[in-house]
Design an enzyme around this catalytic site. Structure first.
Site, PDB file in Angstrom:
ATOM      1  N   LYS A  11       0.861  -1.197   0.000  1.00 41.81           N
ATOM      2  CA  LYS A  11       0.000   0.000   0.000  1.00 41.81           C
ATOM      3  C   LYS A  11       0.885   1.231   0.000  1.00 41.81           C
ATOM      4  CE  LYS A  11       0.889   1.089   4.574  1.00 41.81           C
ATOM      5  NZ  LYS A  11       1.717   2.209   4.999  1.00 41.81           N
ATOM      6  N   ASP A 136      -2.647  -1.313  10.264  1.00 43.83           N
ATOM      7  CA  ASP A 136      -2.898  -1.315   8.820  1.00 43.83           C
ATOM      8  C   ASP A 136      -3.542  -2.597   8.320  1.00 43.83           C
ATOM      9  OD1 ASP A 136      -1.792   1.166   8.675  1.00 43.83           O
ATOM     10  OD2 ASP A 136       0.105   0.511   7.809  1.00 43.83           O
TER      11      ASP A 136
HETATM   12  C1  LIG Z   1       1.436   5.034  10.584  1.00 44.25           C
HETATM   13  C2  LIG Z   1       1.414   3.853   9.643  1.00 44.25           C
HETATM   14  C3  LIG Z   1       0.636   4.306   8.399  1.00 44.25           C
HETATM   15  O1  LIG Z   1       0.350   3.313   7.506  1.00 44.25           O
HETATM   16  O2  LIG Z   1       2.773   3.601   9.345  1.00 44.25           O
HETATM   17  P1  LIG Z   1       3.587   2.411   8.569  1.00 44.25           P
HETATM   18  O3  LIG Z   1       3.862   1.330   9.588  1.00 44.25           O
HETATM   19  O4  LIG Z   1       2.751   1.941   7.442  1.00 44.25           O
HETATM   20  O5  LIG Z   1       4.865   3.045   8.130  1.00 44.25           O
HETATM   21  C4  LIG Z   1       0.712   2.696  10.305  1.00 44.25           C
HETATM   22  O6  LIG Z   1      -0.627   2.990  10.615  1.00 44.25           O
HETATM   23  C5  LIG Z   1       1.390   2.164  11.543  1.00 44.25           C
HETATM   24  O7  LIG Z   1       0.795   0.929  11.794  1.00 44.25           O
HETATM   25  P2  LIG Z   1       1.607  -0.310  12.352  1.00 44.25           P
HETATM   26  O8  LIG Z   1       2.889  -0.466  11.554  1.00 44.25           O
HETATM   27  O9  LIG Z   1       0.678  -1.444  12.373  1.00 44.25           O
HETATM   28  O10 LIG Z   1       1.974   0.212  13.740  1.00 44.25           O
HETATM   29  P3  LIG Z   1       2.089  -0.623  15.059  1.00 44.25           P
HETATM   30  O11 LIG Z   1       3.034  -1.742  14.849  1.00 44.25           O
HETATM   31  O12 LIG Z   1       0.694  -0.882  15.529  1.00 44.25           O
HETATM   32  O13 LIG Z   1       2.747   0.491  15.986  1.00 44.25           O
HETATM   33  C6  LIG Z   1       4.115   0.602  16.311  1.00 44.25           C
HETATM   34  C7  LIG Z   1       4.255   1.705  17.344  1.00 44.25           C
HETATM   35  O14 LIG Z   1       4.070   3.005  16.718  1.00 44.25           O
HETATM   36  C8  LIG Z   1       3.299   3.872  17.534  1.00 44.25           C
HETATM   37  N1  LIG Z   1       2.042   4.246  16.840  1.00 44.25           N
HETATM   38  C9  LIG Z   1       1.581   3.511  15.795  1.00 44.25           C
HETATM   39  C10 LIG Z   1       0.431   3.865  15.138  1.00 44.25           C
HETATM   40  C11 LIG Z   1      -0.269   5.004  15.583  1.00 44.25           C
HETATM   41  N2  LIG Z   1      -1.397   5.407  14.991  1.00 44.25           N
HETATM   42  N3  LIG Z   1       0.200   5.726  16.634  1.00 44.25           N
HETATM   43  C12 LIG Z   1       1.353   5.351  17.254  1.00 44.25           C
HETATM   44  O15 LIG Z   1       1.765   6.028  18.190  1.00 44.25           O
HETATM   45  C13 LIG Z   1       3.038   3.129  18.825  1.00 44.25           C
HETATM   46  O16 LIG Z   1       4.066   3.481  19.708  1.00 44.25           O
HETATM   47  C14 LIG Z   1       3.192   1.670  18.434  1.00 44.25           C
HETATM   48  O17 LIG Z   1       3.623   0.872  19.503  1.00 44.25           O
END
Ligand SMILES: C[C@@](CO)(OP(=O)(O)O)[C@H](O)COP(=O)(O)OP(=O)(O)OC[C@H]1O[C@@H](n2ccc(N)nc2=O)[C@H](O)[C@@H]1O
Ligand SMILES: Nc1ncnc2c1ncn2[C@@H]1O[C@H](COP(=O)(O)OP(=O)(O)O)[C@@H](O)[C@H]1O
Length: 286
Positions: A11, A136
Site C-alpha cells: 500500500k 494497517d
Molecule cells: C502510521 C502507519 C501508516 O500506515 O505507518 P507504517 O507502519 O505503514 O509506516 C501505520 O498505521 C502504523 O501501523 P503499524 O505499523 O501497524 O503500527 P504498530 O506496529 O501498531 O505500531 C508501532 C508503534 O508506533 C506507535 N504508533 C503507531 C500507530 C499510531 N497510529 N500511533 C502510534 O503512536 C506506537 O508506539 C506503536 O507501539
C-alpha cells in the site's frame, strides 16, 4: 491436500496527517490508502494436525513473531478450527518500508486461511482480528482504497485515479515506534474532510522527522523531486512519485543508482488479493 496461492500487495499512504495523541499513547491519524499491483505472495496448504508452520525465514523475525504465524493462530483461536497450515512466503516487499508488507501478509493469511479452512468468519470479524496485529491490517482485509481515521481502523471507501508510481526503497528500515516517539513530530494538524482532501492537497507529517534522522530518505526524495513531486509513505523509508504512464516511470527507474533500488507499480483501488478472490469465485460459479 489442496494449496492456495494468494497475493499480499503493498500500500501507499498518499497523505498522512497526525491530529493528536490518545491517552494510550497511540496517535490519531487521517490517511489515504491505495494499493499497488506489486507485493508478496503466500501459499497455504492445510494440515490436519493443527500446526502452523511457516517455511520461509525473514531476517530478524523469529517464526512465532512473524505476523503470518500470529494471524494464523489468532484465526484458529477465533474460529475453533482443528486445522493447521504449511505456509510459504515469497517476500518481495522491503521490510520497515512503510508499504505495509507485514500487515498485508497478515491480512492475506486471515483471508486465505478463512477460505481454505472454511471457517466462514465475516470480513468485519477478520478486520477486527487484524487490528489486534497492526493498525494497517484492516484496510488490507477489506481490500479497497480508503480514507482512514482513528489509528487507521475507521475506513471510508474512496475512488481514486490509478496512476503509475515509481517507489524508491532506500536501504534503511525505519521503526514506526521511533518516529511516533520523536518530540519534534507534528501532532496537531487540523482534521480535514475527505471531500476537501480529494480536491487536492495533504502531506505526510512523519516526513520531516524521518528526513532529519535518515539521510538516505532525504536523498531519495531529492532525487525523485527532480522528476515529479515526491512524498514518503507511512513512517518511511519508501518514497514515491506518480507518472502519467508506465513508460515514463520505467525511464526514471532505470536511472536510479544501485544503492536506491526502486520499482514501478500501478495504484489500485481494489487490491490484488480481492481481484484474485473475485476471479476464484467467478470460476466456481462458471
Ligand atoms: C502510521 C502507519 C501508516 O500506515 O505507518 P507504517 O507502519 O505503514 O509506516 C501505520 O498505521 C502504523 O501501523 P503499524 O505499523 O501497524 O503500527 P504498530 O506496529 O501498531 O505500531 C508501532 C508503534 O508506533 C506507535 N504508533 C503507531 C500507530 C499510531 N497510529 N500511533 C502510534 O503512536 C506506537 O508506539 C506503536 O507501539
Ligand atoms: N511477515 C512479515 N513481513 C514483514 N515484516 C514482518 C513480518 N512479520 C513481522 N514483521 C516485522 O514487522 C516490521 C514492520 O514490517 P513491515 O510491514 O514490512 O513495515 P512497515 O510497517 O513499515 O510497512 C518488520 O521490520 C518486522 O520486524
Amino acid at each position: 491436500m489442496r494449496s492456495l496461492t494468494l497475493p499480499a500487495p503493498a500500500k501507499l499512504n498518499l497523505m498522512l496527517h497526525i491530529l493528536g495523541r490518545r491517552a494510550d499513547g497511540y496517535h490519531e491519524l487521517q490517511t489515504l490508502f491505495q494499493f499497488l499491483d506489486h507485493g508478496d505472495e503466500l501459499t497455504f496448504t492445510p494440515r490436519s494436525d493443527g500446526q502452523i508452520r511457516l517455511h520461509t525465514e525473514l531476517p530478524g523475525v523469529d517464526h512465532d513473531s512473524n505476523l503470518i504465524v500470529r494471524a494464523a493462530r489468532q484465526l484458529q483461536a477465533a474460529s475453533g478450527t482443528a486445522l493447521g497450515a504449511d505456509i510459504q512466503l515469497l517476500k518481495r516487499l522491503p521490510m520497515g518500508g512503510g508499504i505495509g508488507g507485514g500487515s498485508s501478509d497478515a491480512a492475506t493469511t486471515l483471508v486465505g486461511l478463512n477460505h481454505l479452512w472454511q471457517t466462514r468468519l465475516g470480513e468485519d470479524r477478520l478486520a477486527q482480528i487484524g487490528l489486534s496485529l497492526g493498525a494497517d491490517v484492516p484496510v488490507f482485509v477489506h481490500g479497497h482504497a480508503a480514507f482512514a481515521e482513528g489509528v487507521g481502523e475507521r475506513l471510508q471507501r474512496v475512488q481514486l485515479s490509478e496512476p503509475w508510481f515509481l517507489v524508491i526503497a532506500p536501504q534503511v528500515s525505519v521503526s514506526t515506534a521511533e518516529i511516533f516517539s520523536d518530540p519534534e513530530l507534528t501532532r496537531n494538524t487540523p482534521a480535514i474532510t475527505v471531500r476537501s482532501l480529494l480536491a487536492g492537497g495533504g502531506r505526510n507529517d512523519c516526513q520531516p522527522v524521518v528526513e532529519k534522522r535518515y539521510p538516505e530518505v532525504r536523498n531519495a526524495l531529492s532525487l525523485l523531486n527532480k522528476f515529479v513531486p515526491a512524498r514518503m509513505t507511512g513512517t518511511g523509508a519508501c518514497v514515491f512519485g506518480s507518472f502519467p504512464n508506465k513508460g515514463e516511470a520505467d525511464k526514471v527507474c532505470r536511472q536510479l543508482p544501485d544503492h536506491m533500488p526502486g520499482f514501478v507499480a500501478q495504484g489500485r483501488n481494489v487490491s490484488m488479493l480481492h481481484r484474485k478472490l473475485a476471479k476464484m469465485a467467478q470460476e466456481v460459479n462458471a
